[in-house]
Design a protein around this motif. Structure first.
Motif, PDB file in Angstrom:
ATOM      1  N   UNK A 167      41.687  25.253  42.744  1.00 26.23           N
ATOM      2  CA  UNK A 167      40.981  25.997  43.785  1.00 26.23           C
ATOM      3  C   UNK A 167      41.889  26.444  44.921  1.00 26.23           C
ATOM      4  N   UNK A 168      43.000  25.767  45.122  1.00 25.88           N
ATOM      5  CA  UNK A 168      43.918  26.140  46.195  1.00 25.88           C
ATOM      6  C   UNK A 168      44.793  27.337  45.831  1.00 25.88           C
ATOM      7  N   UNK A 169      44.892  27.654  44.534  1.00 27.80           N
ATOM      8  CA  UNK A 169      45.847  28.658  44.075  1.00 27.80           C
ATOM      9  C   UNK A 169      45.219  29.846  43.354  1.00 27.80           C
ATOM     10  N   UNK A 170      43.947  29.752  42.980  1.00 29.55           N
ATOM     11  CA  UNK A 170      43.394  30.788  42.104  1.00 29.55           C
ATOM     12  C   UNK A 170      41.950  31.132  42.428  1.00 29.55           C
ATOM     13  N   UNK A 171      41.606  32.408  42.178  1.00 28.23           N
ATOM     14  CA  UNK A 171      40.215  32.838  42.146  1.00 28.23           C
ATOM     15  C   UNK A 171      39.782  32.786  40.679  1.00 28.23           C
ATOM     16  N   UNK A 172      38.769  31.967  40.392  1.00 31.79           N
ATOM     17  CA  UNK A 172      38.270  31.854  39.023  1.00 31.79           C
ATOM     18  C   UNK A 172      36.751  31.723  39.089  1.00 31.79           C
ATOM     19  N   UNK A 173      36.112  31.458  37.963  1.00 34.74           N
ATOM     20  CA  UNK A 173      34.653  31.532  37.884  1.00 34.74           C
ATOM     21  C   UNK A 173      33.952  30.699  38.947  1.00 34.74           C
ATOM     22  N   UNK A 174      34.492  29.531  39.246  1.00 37.90           N
ATOM     23  CA  UNK A 174      33.829  28.600  40.147  1.00 37.90           C
ATOM     24  C   UNK A 174      33.846  29.039  41.604  1.00 37.90           C
ATOM     25  N   UNK A 175      34.841  29.819  42.020  1.00 35.45           N
ATOM     26  CA  UNK A 175      34.951  30.139  43.451  1.00 35.45           C
ATOM     27  C   UNK A 175      35.074  31.632  43.762  1.00 35.45           C
ATOM     28  N   UNK A 176      35.031  32.498  42.751  1.00 40.16           N
ATOM     29  CA  UNK A 176      35.326  33.922  42.970  1.00 40.16           C
ATOM     30  C   UNK A 176      34.138  34.745  43.435  1.00 40.16           C
ATOM     31  N   UNK A 177      32.919  34.238  43.218  1.00 43.00           N
ATOM     32  CA  UNK A 177      31.760  35.065  43.518  1.00 43.00           C
ATOM     33  C   UNK A 177      31.613  36.231  42.559  1.00 43.00           C
ATOM     34  N   UNK A 178      32.195  36.083  41.362  1.00 41.73           N
ATOM     35  CA  UNK A 178      32.124  37.092  40.294  1.00 41.73           C
ATOM     36  C   UNK A 178      32.773  38.415  40.694  1.00 41.73           C
ATOM     37  N   UNK A 179      33.912  38.329  41.375  1.00 42.61           N
ATOM     38  CA  UNK A 179      34.641  39.538  41.749  1.00 42.61           C
ATOM     39  C   UNK A 179      36.080  39.169  42.068  1.00 42.61           C
ATOM     40  N   UNK A 180      36.952  40.179  42.082  1.00 43.22           N
ATOM     41  CA  UNK A 180      38.335  39.955  42.497  1.00 43.22           C
ATOM     42  C   UNK A 180      38.417  39.904  44.018  1.00 43.22           C
ATOM     43  N   UNK A 181      39.559  39.451  44.511  1.00 42.59           N
ATOM     44  CA  UNK A 181      39.784  39.329  45.947  1.00 42.59           C
ATOM     45  C   UNK A 181      41.144  39.922  46.301  1.00 42.59           C
ATOM     46  N   UNK A 182      41.357  40.296  47.573  1.00 40.87           N
ATOM     47  CA  UNK A 182      42.677  40.807  47.965  1.00 40.87           C
ATOM     48  C   UNK A 182      43.782  39.848  47.547  1.00 40.87           C
ATOM     49  N   UNK A 183      44.903  40.397  47.130  1.00 48.39           N
ATOM     50  CA  UNK A 183      46.000  39.558  46.657  1.00 48.39           C
ATOM     51  C   UNK A 183      46.574  38.720  47.796  1.00 48.39           C
ATOM     52  N   UNK A 184      47.090  37.550  47.453  1.00 48.64           N
ATOM     53  CA  UNK A 184      47.813  36.748  48.418  1.00 48.64           C
ATOM     54  C   UNK A 184      46.980  35.882  49.342  1.00 48.64           C
ATOM     55  N   UNK A 185      45.678  35.742  49.092  1.00 45.83           N
ATOM     56  CA  UNK A 185      44.850  34.913  49.962  1.00 45.83           C
ATOM     57  C   UNK A 185      44.967  33.427  49.628  1.00 45.83           C
ATOM     58  N   UNK A 186      45.274  33.117  48.397  1.00 37.64           N
ATOM     59  CA  UNK A 186      45.454  31.731  47.985  1.00 37.64           C
ATOM     60  C   UNK A 186      46.913  31.303  48.185  1.00 37.64           C
ATOM     61  N   UNK A 187      47.204  30.025  47.976  1.00 38.86           N
ATOM     62  CA  UNK A 187      48.562  29.528  48.127  1.00 38.86           C
ATOM     63  C   UNK A 187      49.476  30.110  47.057  1.00 38.86           C
ATOM     64  N   UNK A 188      50.756  30.354  47.379  1.00 39.92           N
ATOM     65  CA  UNK A 188      51.721  30.769  46.347  1.00 39.92           C
ATOM     66  C   UNK A 188      52.219  29.544  45.590  1.00 39.92           C
ATOM     67  N   UNK A 189      52.788  29.761  44.405  1.00 32.86           N
ATOM     68  CA  UNK A 189      53.453  28.646  43.738  1.00 32.86           C
ATOM     69  C   UNK A 189      54.788  28.376  44.433  1.00 32.86           C
ATOM     70  N   UNK A 190      55.543  27.430  43.948  1.00 31.67           N
ATOM     71  CA  UNK A 190      56.735  26.987  44.696  1.00 31.67           C
ATOM     72  C   UNK A 190      57.849  28.030  44.694  1.00 31.67           C
TER      73      UNK A 190
END
Length: 260
Positions: A156-179
């Protein structure tokens, strides 16, 4: 209890659906460039990693056979998925049915992605700089997604997926980046890679390019409609390169040049 499960950190070999191989290790600042249309690309170092997933990984597919892969040369990879506004700047048109100029491009076919890379490479500023864009190979994509990590972290900290997306895409870069400073590798939209879909090699490989022949192209990573188990680093699928379907996007790769 559910929140606790989402925050547990385990070794990659015991990865659960709501956990990803990611950045419990500290983030590493890598060299980057910004091109003439404002796209940021990160220089990914050469190295060796284990591609695929262990037999015990939850949600594992039969096509995820583990094998060692060496990426022998550094390469640049987009820090973000290609956005709708970036596609419009290069191609002069939108493809996505979603709104938001900073949302990732959606319903892009593999053919669309390849054509975008070609047109971007043909821009005057990019030609002068010696930059030639392409899709990442499947191995380059997974190597960058794992980013040298040896642990798993909360999806949930790194990705928009079924559980937290609200069934839509989101602006890029809102979640944490990988290392390695790459955003949305596990969710938002799934991403086309260069390779033809097929079985992995039976042993270790250096700079694999995928099968020579085949009808399908590989797409990687999870999308806003995917369950957690489909957002793992090793998940892979193939589809018709001309197909346009929701939550299909891409990010660009580029080999270093002496002019960069």
């Amino acid at each position: 209890m559910r929140a606790l499960v989402l925050s547990i950190v385990l070794l990659v070999g015991c990865q659960k659906p709501n956990e990803i191989a990611n950045s419990t290790d500290s983030e590493i600042v890598l060299e980057s460039i910004t091109n003439s249309i404002g796209m940021k690309l990160v220089l990914i170092p050469a190295g060796t990693f284990t591609m695929g997933s262990p037999m015990e990984e939850v949600g594992r597919g039969p096509d995820e056979t583990q094998h060692d892969v060496t990426i022998s040369k550094p390469y640049y990879l987009g820090a973000y998925e290609v956005t709708q506004s970036e596609f419009d700047k290069v191609m002069g048109t939108y493809l996505s049915g979603s709104t938001g100029s900073t949302n990732p491009l959606e319903i892009a076919s593999w053919d669309d992605a390849v054509y975008f890379c070609r047109k971007l490479s043909e821009l005057t500023e990019e030609k002068v700089a010696g930059r030639e864009y392409r899709l990442p190979t499947e191995a380059e994509w997974e190597y960058a997604c794992r980013a040298g990590s040896k642990t798993a972290d909360s999806l949930t900290e790194y990705a928009w997926f079924k559980e937290n997306s609200g069934k839509k895409s989101h602006p890029v870069g809102l979640k944490k980046p990988n290392r390695w400073g790459l955003y949305d590798m596990h969710g938002n939209v799934v991403e086309w890679s260069q390779d033809v879909y097929g079985l992995y090699p039976s042993g270790a490989a250096t700079d694999p390019q995928g099968p020579i022949l085949g009808s399908y192209r590989v797409f990687r990573g999870g999308g806003w409609f995917d369950i957690a188990g489909q957002c793992r680093s090793a998940v892979r699928h193939g589809n018709d390169p001309s197909l346009r379907i929701y939550s299909r996007g891409f990010r660009v790769a580029m080999s270093p040049s002496v002019k960069l």
